[in-house]
Scaffold this active site. Structure first.
Site, mmCIF file in Angstrom:
data_model
loop_
_atom_site.group_PDB
_atom_site.id
_atom_site.type_symbol
_atom_site.label_atom_id
_atom_site.label_comp_id
_atom_site.label_asym_id
_atom_site.label_seq_id
_atom_site.Cartn_x
_atom_site.Cartn_y
_atom_site.Cartn_z
ATOM 1 N N ASN A 1 0.874 -1.173 0.000
ATOM 2 C CA ASN A 1 0.000 0.000 0.000
ATOM 3 C C ASN A 1 0.912 1.224 0.000
ATOM 4 O O ASN A 1 1.491 1.578 1.014
ATOM 5 C CB ASN A 1 -0.880 -0.035 1.266
ATOM 6 C CG ASN A 1 -1.658 1.253 1.468
ATOM 7 O OD1 ASN A 1 -1.776 2.075 0.550
ATOM 8 N ND2 ASN A 1 -2.194 1.432 2.667
ATOM 9 N N LYS B 1 0.184 4.291 -0.303
ATOM 10 C CA LYS B 1 -0.398 5.520 0.260
ATOM 11 C C LYS B 1 -0.108 6.698 -0.691
ATOM 12 O O LYS B 1 -0.081 6.505 -1.905
ATOM 13 C CB LYS B 1 0.134 5.751 1.678
ATOM 14 C CG LYS B 1 -0.022 4.493 2.540
ATOM 15 C CD LYS B 1 0.164 4.712 3.994
ATOM 16 C CE LYS B 1 -0.044 3.390 4.713
ATOM 17 N NZ LYS B 1 0.025 3.520 6.168
ATOM 18 N N HIS C 1 -9.401 1.205 4.811
ATOM 19 C CA HIS C 1 -8.129 1.422 5.520
ATOM 20 C C HIS C 1 -8.360 2.390 6.682
ATOM 21 O O HIS C 1 -9.151 3.332 6.563
ATOM 22 C CB HIS C 1 -7.077 1.977 4.552
ATOM 23 C CG HIS C 1 -5.708 1.999 5.163
ATOM 24 N ND1 HIS C 1 -5.317 2.978 6.041
ATOM 25 C CD2 HIS C 1 -4.675 1.138 5.073
ATOM 26 C CE1 HIS C 1 -4.083 2.716 6.457
ATOM 27 N NE2 HIS C 1 -3.672 1.601 5.874
ATOM 28 N N GLU D 1 -6.750 4.804 7.761
ATOM 29 C CA GLU D 1 -6.528 6.226 7.449
ATOM 30 C C GLU D 1 -7.767 6.810 6.764
ATOM 31 O O GLU D 1 -8.114 7.975 6.983
ATOM 32 C CB GLU D 1 -5.258 6.385 6.596
ATOM 33 C CG GLU D 1 -4.006 6.200 7.455
ATOM 34 C CD GLU D 1 -2.792 5.669 6.733
ATOM 35 O OE1 GLU D 1 -2.744 5.678 5.488
ATOM 36 O OE2 GLU D 1 -1.868 5.209 7.440
ATOM 37 N N GLU E 1 -5.201 -4.759 10.816
ATOM 38 C CA GLU E 1 -4.176 -3.740 11.020
ATOM 39 C C GLU E 1 -4.474 -2.952 12.294
ATOM 40 O O GLU E 1 -5.300 -2.012 12.273
ATOM 41 C CB GLU E 1 -4.156 -2.761 9.843
ATOM 42 C CG GLU E 1 -3.836 -3.409 8.519
ATOM 43 C CD GLU E 1 -3.288 -2.393 7.525
ATOM 44 O OE1 GLU E 1 -2.172 -2.594 7.052
ATOM 45 O OE2 GLU E 1 -3.975 -1.389 7.250
ATOM 46 N N GLY F 1 2.512 2.605 10.634
ATOM 47 C CA GLY F 1 3.430 3.718 10.400
ATOM 48 C C GLY F 1 4.159 4.187 11.655
ATOM 49 O O GLY F 1 4.806 5.226 11.652
ATOM 50 N N SER G 1 3.519 -1.755 10.327
ATOM 51 C CA SER G 1 4.971 -1.764 10.530
ATOM 52 C C SER G 1 5.633 -3.098 10.191
ATOM 53 O O SER G 1 6.615 -3.486 10.821
ATOM 54 C CB SER G 1 5.309 -1.338 11.968
ATOM 55 O OG SER G 1 4.887 0.002 12.193
HETATM 56 P P1 PGA Z 1 2.925 0.533 7.513
HETATM 57 O O1 PGA Z 1 1.444 0.693 6.913
HETATM 58 O O2 PGA Z 1 3.454 -0.789 7.004
HETATM 59 O O3 PGA Z 1 3.686 1.703 6.978
HETATM 60 O O4 PGA Z 1 2.781 0.518 9.006
HETATM 61 C C1 PGA Z 1 0.588 -0.411 6.792
HETATM 62 C C2 PGA Z 1 -0.737 0.013 6.234
HETATM 63 O O5 PGA Z 1 -1.219 1.092 6.611
HETATM 64 O O6 PGA Z 1 -1.349 -0.675 5.397
#
Ligand code: PGA
Length: 259
Positions: A12, A14, A99, A101, A171, A177, A217
């Site tokens: 992903n 982003k 997601h 976010e 997640e 992140g 992460s």
């Molecule tokens: P990250 O993001 O691996 O940077 O923690 C994962 C995600 O949001 O899908």
């Protein structure tokens, strides 16, 4: 039986990479893809503006193209939105839906997530449906209830056959992140709970087939911890999916652990 589920690793991206940067990523990835072909499903989800470039650069490489979001209507006066047929047109086979976010920053609700899941399926693409608890929910001992409520709402009104093809991504929001990942055992425990909920929602054979990723992460240095867990079928990877070497290394580690 767990090993019957083919691992799926999705990147992903982003809001990262212009189309030129995206093409350079694919150049770096292409020569290594053969080492994982047929052993794991790889998906790359660029920002909308780089999907076409990634699709062109991938050519026939066995990496699937995905999007990070979608709107549920086919077309209309919805300024700024992208419809399922537009993604199909670009060759997208997967769409990330719900997601955290999107839920936290852009007002996505269980209801809009469910509408998007239905729209993606109606247009023949695969869904990666994200669920996860906040730090507050985890501290309050409400991880399972929060996550399972999202799973039930996201899958509401979806047939058992279609549910079997959905990819769920667990997640934990506090791990995205932040560099702070759940432990493999912890993630497996929640994912096992999700699988049990799918037994109630769609029956035992669907629960056995459905693939459930961990995300938050994940990186080359910790992916083995998740790969060795029996209920975790892959990873949804943000930051560590932006470099081709890192992405392919994670896929190789996953395959190595599960074979
Ligand atoms: P990250 O993001 O691996 O940077 O923690 C994962 C995600 O949001 O899908």
């Amino acid at each position: 039986m767990e090993h019957a589920r083919r691992p799926i690793l999705a990147g992903n991206w982003k809001m990262f990479k212009t189309s030129g940067e995206a093409r350079r990523f694919v150049d770096g990835l292409s020569s290594h893809v053969g080492s994982v072909a047929g052993l794991a499903d790889l998906v790359i989800c660029p920002p909308f503006t780089a999907i076409a470039a990634v699709g062109d650069a991938l050519g026939s490489a066995s990496v699937a193209l995905g999007a990070q979001d979608v709107y549920w209507e086919v077309q209309g006066a919805y300024t700024g939105e992208i419809s399922p047929p537009m993604l199909v047109d670009l060759g997208c086979r997967y769409v990330i839906v719900g997601h955290s976010e999107r839920r936290q920053l852009f007002g996505e609700t269980d209801e809009t997530v469910n509408r998007k899941v239905k729209a993606v399926l109606a247009h023949g693409m695969n869904v990666i449906l994200c669920v996860g608890e906040t730090l507050g929910e985890r501290r309050a001992g409400a991880t399972e209830s929060a996550v399972l409520a999202q799973v039930r709402a996201g899958l509401a009104g979806i047939s058992s056959d279609q549910t079997a093809g959905i990819v769920l991504a667990y997640e934990p929001i506090w791990a995205i992140g932040t560099g702070e990942n759940a432990t493999g055992e912890d993630a497996n425990h929640v994912i096992r709970g999700i699988r049990s909920a799918v037994v109630e929602i769609a029956g035992p054979s669907v629960a056995e087939q459905i693939r459930i990723q961990y995300g938050g992460s994940v990186k080359p240095g910790n992916i083995a911890e998740f790969a060795e867990q029996p209920d975790i079928d892959g990873a949804l990877i943000g930051g560590a999916s932006l470099e081709p070497d890192s992405f392919i290394q994670m896929a190789q580690t996953w395959i190595g652990r599960r074979s």
